[in-house]
Design a protein around this motif. Structure first.
Motif, mmCIF file in Angstrom:
data_model
loop_
_atom_site.group_PDB
_atom_site.id
_atom_site.type_symbol
_atom_site.label_atom_id
_atom_site.label_comp_id
_atom_site.label_asym_id
_atom_site.label_seq_id
_atom_site.Cartn_x
_atom_site.Cartn_y
_atom_site.Cartn_z
ATOM 1 N N GLY A 119 92.615 -5.094 32.442
ATOM 2 C CA GLY A 119 92.912 -6.398 31.855
ATOM 3 C C GLY A 119 94.421 -6.565 31.730
ATOM 4 N N ARG A 120 94.913 -7.802 31.754
ATOM 5 C CA ARG A 120 96.361 -8.024 31.814
ATOM 6 C C ARG A 120 97.106 -7.466 30.597
ATOM 7 N N ALA A 121 96.415 -7.304 29.466
ATOM 8 C CA ALA A 121 97.087 -6.785 28.268
ATOM 9 C C ALA A 121 97.509 -5.326 28.439
ATOM 10 N N VAL A 124 102.861 -4.182 31.178
ATOM 11 C CA VAL A 124 104.067 -4.771 30.592
ATOM 12 C C VAL A 124 104.331 -6.107 31.278
ATOM 13 N N CYS A 125 104.631 -7.127 30.483
ATOM 14 C CA CYS A 125 104.994 -8.440 31.032
ATOM 15 C C CYS A 125 106.519 -8.524 31.017
ATOM 16 N N LEU A 126 107.124 -8.575 32.193
ATOM 17 C CA LEU A 126 108.587 -8.545 32.282
ATOM 18 C C LEU A 126 109.215 -9.748 31.587
ATOM 19 N N GLU A 127 108.576 -10.886 31.722
ATOM 20 C CA GLU A 127 109.121 -12.108 31.123
ATOM 21 C C GLU A 127 109.165 -11.986 29.592
ATOM 22 N N ARG A 128 108.072 -11.545 29.020
ATOM 23 C CA ARG A 128 108.021 -11.444 27.560
ATOM 24 C C ARG A 128 108.894 -10.289 27.066
ATOM 25 N N THR A 180 103.338 -7.761 26.296
ATOM 26 C CA THR A 180 102.308 -7.902 27.331
ATOM 27 C C THR A 180 101.846 -9.356 27.290
ATOM 28 N N SER A 181 101.104 -9.760 28.313
ATOM 29 C CA SER A 181 100.753 -11.187 28.381
ATOM 30 C C SER A 181 99.273 -11.410 28.109
ATOM 31 N N THR A 182 98.931 -12.651 27.814
ATOM 32 C CA THR A 182 97.528 -13.064 27.753
ATOM 33 C C THR A 182 97.375 -14.185 28.779
ATOM 34 N N ASN A 185 99.396 -17.175 27.528
ATOM 35 C CA ASN A 185 100.858 -17.298 27.489
ATOM 36 C C ASN A 185 101.569 -16.872 28.774
ATOM 37 N N CYS A 186 100.823 -16.433 29.777
ATOM 38 C CA CYS A 186 101.466 -16.073 31.051
ATOM 39 C C CYS A 186 102.009 -17.346 31.708
ATOM 40 N N LEU A 187 103.260 -17.280 32.180
ATOM 41 C CA LEU A 187 103.875 -18.473 32.774
ATOM 42 C C LEU A 187 103.359 -18.756 34.181
ATOM 43 N N GLY A 188 102.836 -17.733 34.843
ATOM 44 C CA GLY A 188 102.232 -17.956 36.158
ATOM 45 C C GLY A 188 103.249 -18.071 37.277
ATOM 46 N N PRO A 189 102.748 -18.212 38.529
ATOM 47 C CA PRO A 189 103.602 -18.113 39.716
ATOM 48 C C PRO A 189 104.717 -19.155 39.801
ATOM 49 N N ARG A 191 106.297 -20.846 37.316
ATOM 50 C CA ARG A 191 107.296 -20.936 36.253
ATOM 51 C C ARG A 191 107.964 -19.612 35.915
ATOM 52 N N CYS A 192 107.291 -18.513 36.261
ATOM 53 C CA CYS A 192 107.821 -17.232 35.799
ATOM 54 C C CYS A 192 108.933 -16.724 36.724
ATOM 55 N N PRO A 193 110.121 -16.478 36.172
ATOM 56 C CA PRO A 193 111.216 -15.990 37.020
ATOM 57 C C PRO A 193 110.987 -14.555 37.506
ATOM 58 N N HIS A 194 110.036 -13.846 36.883
ATOM 59 C CA HIS A 194 109.790 -12.447 37.260
ATOM 60 C C HIS A 194 108.519 -12.298 38.089
ATOM 61 N N TYR A 195 107.975 -13.423 38.551
ATOM 62 C CA TYR A 195 106.666 -13.343 39.198
ATOM 63 C C TYR A 195 106.665 -12.386 40.390
ATOM 64 N N GLY A 196 107.782 -12.346 41.120
ATOM 65 C CA GLY A 196 107.869 -11.457 42.292
ATOM 66 C C GLY A 196 107.630 -9.999 41.946
ATOM 67 N N GLU A 197 108.089 -9.586 40.744
ATOM 68 C CA GLU A 197 107.935 -8.164 40.360
ATOM 69 C C GLU A 197 106.824 -7.977 39.334
ATOM 70 N N CYS A 198 106.089 -9.038 39.041
ATOM 71 C CA CYS A 198 105.097 -8.989 37.955
ATOM 72 C C CYS A 198 104.084 -7.854 38.174
ATOM 73 N N PHE A 199 103.889 -7.035 37.150
ATOM 74 C CA PHE A 199 102.981 -5.884 37.275
ATOM 75 C C PHE A 199 101.517 -6.310 37.403
ATOM 76 N N VAL A 200 101.156 -7.409 36.748
ATOM 77 C CA VAL A 200 99.764 -7.880 36.850
ATOM 78 C C VAL A 200 99.494 -8.319 38.294
ATOM 79 N N LYS A 201 100.428 -9.073 38.844
ATOM 80 C CA LYS A 201 100.275 -9.540 40.231
ATOM 81 C C LYS A 201 100.213 -8.344 41.184
HETATM 82 S S1 SF4 Z 1 103.696 -13.843 35.725
HETATM 83 FE FE1 SF4 Z 1 103.749 -11.694 35.093
HETATM 84 S S2 SF4 Z 1 105.796 -11.372 34.286
HETATM 85 FE FE2 SF4 Z 1 105.461 -13.586 34.392
HETATM 86 S S3 SF4 Z 1 104.682 -14.174 32.396
HETATM 87 FE FE3 SF4 Z 1 102.901 -13.764 33.653
HETATM 88 S S4 SF4 Z 1 102.456 -11.598 33.298
HETATM 89 FE FE4 SF4 Z 1 104.514 -11.964 32.576
#
Ligand code: SF4
Length: 741
Positions: A119-121, A124-128, A180-182, A185-189, A191-201
């Protein structure tokens, strides 16, 4: 290690290659010291090999110690097919990914790409993390700064971002939810500036291209539902040739929660709170946030007060039909819907001004959808029946509700390939469904607020459809799936009927079989049934008697006890009494009580202390593995029938009764037996373990269903004499000799 050519002989069948793997001179015997062929393990493995060849379904109950993981992994790995393994939770996921699959792959000489998806929790969520580390967000504890630095360093070097790899920050640390994200609150592909390195992705991408993917039941259901909701769009998982449900006894509970819907007053309050903070900070001129959010909060308060006014109190779990003045909630519910919808309008007006506002808008739409399921409450004059209620709910909800449809207009509708954003949006929408088929509508009053639930009476139909759409072979396995019999025992036959009905399988379309534990339960354990009156409705008095009866055993065992109760009230009373007894008798047994610390920490402490007494309720009945001397006595206060006032069980029983069957025997007894088997199964975990299982429930001798209960338990030596049990602890040799006299 050299590859065994017999395993890769193209002219041999999968069954022959599996047999070679388990043979005395095979690769498993060479790789694992102490390995010896076990009939049950090979039988299970061959049954799966046959199932794979036929693209069939196997339901396999494998007793403790059978070696079930290697039994299914061996044919799965040798087949070279794509396999999804779904487990009940993280511990088994980690064990499979870090230990079992790599170890067995090495031994067999195969190299499948393996991925684990949690699960995404868990990631680590890089953005948060950046937000918390760089924006001076207040931290929960004094030492949080040091831990935060560790997480930042970890995020820089880890490949997976899986927080279980950072043991220095405990699993239950309050910092984790902040970094971590839920889904909400995840910004998604986009809006998230870290999406390229996102661990969930990254974890999802890995899973898509792996041959062996290890997930949990909830994620599995989410992924398949995602695929079905969005025809042609991939889920998070590859298409599997074989889907394995390990810890399959947990699937019904997970699926029931998954296919149900719910919303709570605290969710609504959270959204209002967040909207006010975000609105005032980033869109102060965009709406009168104080007024709009204040109206939502006021409406929530009114709804709560009305719930109390119609007689609901904290701790209640009641079906709508049983709340006499339920219709009085109509006005407050309508007011809340209106106020909450207005907040949605404000969020929509300010869309695009700040990412967090857009994310909150999606979450708001989801909760509004769930609330919409209760819209009829605002007009109902009489509480509806369960099935009529579902029809009404389904009729009221358009195929795509306005709130969600509104959000979807931003998504590309004719894109040839699904994008990450499509998946993200679809993931949000998966849970908006109302249950198909009859459901029970019920209300739960907690300290934190009131939850409105819509729970399906059965998920069998939906699950059957899912399996049909996915195709391939299927394995459901656990140590506890059947009732009434032990393989190899005379005059008993395992009955899988209850489990098959739950997961929507007919006996004709699957092979259901039981492979016994290799343990010698007769010598290793004693089943003690003290002479107690049957448990009355008064749990507390019964628990007091059970503590009295168990105390001489606890002393004889030197602590080393799991005392498991069927209710929280009983557990608390047992803990008080045992604390008194330990003190009064000047004993040094550490007393560990559920909720005093996180579950895993409590179990670790139990192992470490070596003479502890652990008092717990249902959450300790399964998934706990304490081998060796530290656990010598398991006490269970009574047969774990579901409480008679549970709204979901009641509705299910009513539906069974309406179909002309007896709900107690068709539903309640099998559920209780499977649960009791899990509890008793905590005692003997290896061939050298010894111990006593005490059940404080004499109904196993006086009631008709008692035979089924007794036949389902391990083949312990059975006694009602305290003296025999004391001899078992004091003089094991004499006890063993007496067994054969
Ligand atoms: S896309 Fe990844 S890094 Fe960006 S907010 Fe969602 S979980 Fe965090």
């Amino acid at each position: 290690m050299a590859r065994d050519p017999r395993l890769f002989d193209a002219s041999a069948s999968l069954a022959e290659r599996v047999t070679a793997a388990f043979s005395k001179d095979g690769p498993l015997a060479q790789a694992f010291p102490g390995f010896r062929p076990r009939g049950g393990q090979l039988g299970f493995a061959l049954a799966l090999a046959e199932t794979l060849q036929k693209e069939g379904t196997l339901v396999a109950e494998a007793g403790t110690g059978t070696g079930k993981t290697f039994a299914y992994l061996t044919p799965a790995l040798l087949s070279g097919l794509t396999v999804i393994i779904s487990t009940g939770g993280k511990p088994l996921q980690d064990q499979l990914y870090k230990k079992d699959v790599p170890m067995l792959s090495r031994a067999l000489g195969v190299h499948p790409k393996t991925a684990v998806l949690k699960g995404r929790a868990n990631y680590v969520c890089l953005e948060r993390l950046m937000h918390v580390a760089e924006d001076g967000v207040p931290l929960p504890e004094r030492n949080s700064h040091a831990k935060l630095r560790k997480i930042v360093r970890f995020a820089q070097i880890t490949k997976t971002g899986d927080r279980s790899e950072l043991a220095e920050v405990p699993e239950n640390d309050p910092l984790w939810p902040m970094v971590t994200s839920t889904r909400e609150n995840c910004l998604g592909p986009d809006r998230c500036p870290h999406y390229g390195e996102c661990f969930v992705k990254r974890a999802r991408d890995e899973a898509q291209s792996a041959q062996i993917v290890i997930v949990n039941h909830h994620l599995y259901l989410s992924s398949v539902a995602l695929k079905r909701e969005n025809q042609g769009m991939d889920g998070m998982l590859p298409t599997a040739d074989l889907t394995v449900f390990d810890e399959a006894h947990q699937l019904p509970a997970v699926a029931t929660a998954f296919f149900g819907t719910r919303f709570s007053t605290y969710q609504v309050e959270d959204i209002a709170h967040e909207a006010e903070a975000l609105g005032k900070s980033y869109a102060a001129d965009g709406a009168d946030w104080t007024k709009i959010c204040g109206a939502v909060r006021k409406a929530v308060d009114e709804l709560k007060l009305s719930c109390y006014a119609v007689g609901l109190t904290e701790g209640d779990r009641k079906a709508v039909e049983t709340i006499e003045r339920f219709g009085e909630l109509a006005g407050p519910m309508a007011t809340l819907l209106k106020a909450f919808a207005k907040l949605g309008d404000a969020l929509k007006t300010n869309a695009g001004r700040r990412d967090e506002i857009d994310v909150l808008r999606a979450y708001h739409a989801e909760v509004l959808d769930e609330m919409d399921n209760w819209k009829h409450v605002a007009t109902a004059t009489k509480p509806p029946t369960a099935s009529a209620d579902t029809e009404a709910a389904n009729a009221e909800i358009p195929a795509s509700s306005p709130a969600v449809a509104d959000l979807m207009t931003a998504a590309p509708s004719n894109a040839p390939q699904p994008t990450d954003k499509d998946r993200e949006i679809a993931e949000r929408l998966v849970k908006k469904n109302t249950p198909k088929g009859p459901a029970v509508r019920w209300v739960e009053v907690m300290k934190s607020g009131i939850r409105f639930n819509l729970t399906p009476l059965s998920f069998a139909g939906e699950f059957r459809e899912m399996r049909k759409a996915e195709g391939g072979s299927w394995l459901f396995t656990s140590a506890t799936l059947s009732t009434g019999g032990k393989a190899g025992a005379a005059n008993t036959a395992a009955d899988f009927g209850h489990y098959l009905r739950e997961v929507g399988l007919s006996p004709e379309e699957c092979r259901a079989e039981q492979w016994p534990s290799p343990f010698n339960y007769w010598e290793q354990g004693v089943f003690y049934l003290p002479d107690l009156p049957p448990p009355e409705r008064n749990t507390i008095e019964h628990v007091e008697r059970v503590v009295e009866a168990a105390w001489p055993l606890i002393v004889a065992a030197g602590g080393k006890t799991f005392f498991l109760c069927t209710s929280i009230a009983g557990m608390e009373r047992a803990a008080d009494l045992l604390e008194d007894k330990i003190k009064t008798n000047g004993l040094d047994y550490p007393l560990l009580v559920q909720n005093e610390m996180p579950r895993n920490a409590l179990i670790e402490e139990f192992r470490r202390r070596g003479n502890a007494v652990l008092v717990g309720s249902m959450s300790f009945w399964e998934g706990v593995d304490v081998r060796g001397d530290a656990l010598s006595l398991v006490v269970i206060d009574k047969i774990p029938f579901t409480p008679p006032d549970d709204p979901v069980t009641n509705a299910r029983c009513e539906a069974i009764r309406a179909s002309g069957k007896h709900p107690f025997f068709v539903h309640s007894v099998p559920e209780a037996v499977i649960s009791l088997k899990q509890g008793a199964g905590r005692l003997i975990r290896s061939e050298t373990d010894r111990g006593v299982f005490m059940l404080g429930d004499s109904r196993v001798l006086t009631k008709g269903y008692g035979k089924t209960v007794l036949a389902s338990l391990p083949d312990f030596y059975k006694t009602r004499q305290l003296g025999k049990v004391l001899t078992f602890f004091a003089d094991p040799e004499r006890f063993r000799e007496d067994l054969y006299c």
